[in-house]
Design an enzyme around this catalytic site. Sequence first.
Site, PDB file in Angstrom:
ATOM      1  CD  GLU A  20      -4.042  -5.636   1.982  1.00  0.00           C
ATOM      2  OE1 GLU A  20      -4.827  -5.161   2.833  1.00  0.00           O
ATOM      3  OE2 GLU A  20      -2.836  -5.340   1.917  1.00  0.00           O
ATOM      4  CD  GLU A  28      -2.804  -1.263   2.404  1.00  0.00           C
ATOM      5  OE1 GLU A  28      -2.450  -0.640   3.427  1.00  0.00           O
ATOM      6  OE2 GLU A  28      -3.821  -1.971   2.377  1.00  0.00           O
TER       7      GLU A  28
END
Length: 699
Positions: free
Chosen positions: A248, A177
């Site tokens: 995710e 991320e």
Amino acid sequence: LSQAELWWPVDMGSRTLYEVVIDATRSGAKTVEHEVSSTFGIRHLKSWVDDKTKGRKFQINGCPMFITGGNYIASDAMFRDSEHRVRDEVALLALAGLNMLRCWGGAGCQKSAFYEACDQHGVLVWVEFWITGDDDGRGAGDSQYPLDHALFLKCAEDVIRLTRARPSVALYVGGNEQQPCPELSQGLQGLVSRLDKERVYIVGSLWDGFADGKGGDGYLNLHDGPYDVQDPRSFFKPDYYAYGFNPEIGSVGVPELETLKRILPGSLCQVPKFTPVDSAPDALLQEFWTIGWSHHTYQPYGSPSKQVANQIAVYGVPQTMEEYCQQAQLANYIQYRSLVEGFLSKMWLKHTGFLIWKIQNPWYGLKGQLYDFDLYSNACLYGVRKATEPVHIQCSPLGDGQVQVVNRTPLQLKGTLEYIAKGLNGAVLLQGQVDIDIPPTTIVAAASLPAVKCEGKDVFFLQLILSFKAPSSMPDARQILLRGFQEQGLRNSLQCLDDNVVADDNTYIVDNVYWLTNNWFDINVVQPQDEFLTLKGWRSANPAKVAIKAEGKYFPDPGPGAGKLGHGSSWNLADCTWETGKEYKPYIAQVVFEIANADPNITAFFMRVSMELDEKGRKETVPALYVQDNYFTILPGYKRTLALQFRFEVVSGIDRGPQRRRCRLGASTAKVASLQGLPFKLVVCGYNLAATEVDIQWL
């Protein structure tokens, strides 16, 4: 190599590996001074950003590959994970049908045994470097970290050299991320270009075909997730997830009761309280739990603020821990099966893949796991395994109950779809069949179900059965379709008791059982909080009546890399220090069992199979158990024949008294004192079946 065999991921073909041996000898010398060996596989892997979905699409050996993967965090928070344990974990994840594991950047490096196991079991690996937006400049911290860039790049070079010869390694990613700072990212790109030109480097987990492909809109809007419980129907909605590949997506994961009792002793192990959010008769429920549950990161099974009914309490508010855990497993199974089926329902049309967050916990956690810290699987794993079948049949709540066949194999198939709905009293509510052609690597709309004639909250069982022939010209077909259980030859695990016809060797059967009300097909209505409450009264009045038999065999474990499923681990006494100095021998046990439901009316619902070690009055459940199917349902008049496998060790001098010390970490192996009179029993229980111990006839 002439006529070399290709390496394929799990459920797509054989994982053929070759060995290379390199000797070093001084000029004129007659003996070898140094020798090294390694294994390698031959495959052609491509990935690119798909024009239609904008998600990263993978192709293996010329065949499109839909990614059904998971995020591999760490085996142990203190990095005490043994080679033995890591191999067992990868085997469990391959059993679940996960074809890619992301080595999350916040969890450090994986050891050689991890990559070797992924090679052996056909699991692609996403290698991620150690930048995480949680701490490295996005959520907190400094984006220039780590300060020693030269050391970081030297460590990255070591990882690339370790992994570049592995057929399982698919790509390198700069961070979680977050992108590394420009100096590090350029350095990583240079290392990959110089040391491993065959693989792609992507700057971060949310870029270049993952999530929105641009890194999201700030740290609080990353475009991955969600991570909480969902209405199972929502996964199928066209607008559920906007992007092509979700790196995710997570959910719940409470373990079975035996694990909860170990980690929440005494008064801590009590049922959470379920309280209505308001005074309305159809109010949703919120949960309240004790501090012990919070310490182990419990996650509630409902979200009133998001109009999601509590997925445990839809079966009634549990009064005991036994009820709570059984209903949690029902919810686990449905959550994860629906998650996978929802993404598969839009395969190639909107999505190219997903990674479950997360598939394990590095300690005794209570959420986001397919198996617990002691390697006991829960229903999450088998919900995923059911939905990731190479050829899978599923019922979407959209389109008036559209039945879809998902073929993720390179096989061209032709089969017959049968569907039958039965009420709780055994009455047939719906029945039909249709012939269908099934092209490779595609999803086919097979049928739209007619309306099931029952009242709004009447529960019924819907069974979908697909029988088909596999092309005998493809040698890999048997291995693909039997998912690692080809040695047992159980191609037809489901059979009607009235059917005496033995299918030929090329006929395979897959099935899928749903328990539903007609609310399933009305996706715009909030799921009632008491949707399945009638099952509770039905259970007490309708115990299942099944006949069970089991036979087994055992043989010495051939060692690392030698076989399927969970065997092939390395044996290291350091894994279990309490045994050091004792003589021990590893074995593999294979058990074939049959469960027949001859009752004309009562469904044997949600049957769980486990293996119990019962020696000298001490009983314990066998960890790292590999079952062909689990948490399954058998309608009246059917039987299932399935296989399971586990490893055990014969340890001389072992103390089986009540004070025997347990070695948990790394010891995912049952231990016995002798091969004489093996003390293992098959244990079968279900929603309407009390736990039943079954003696195994050892051959």
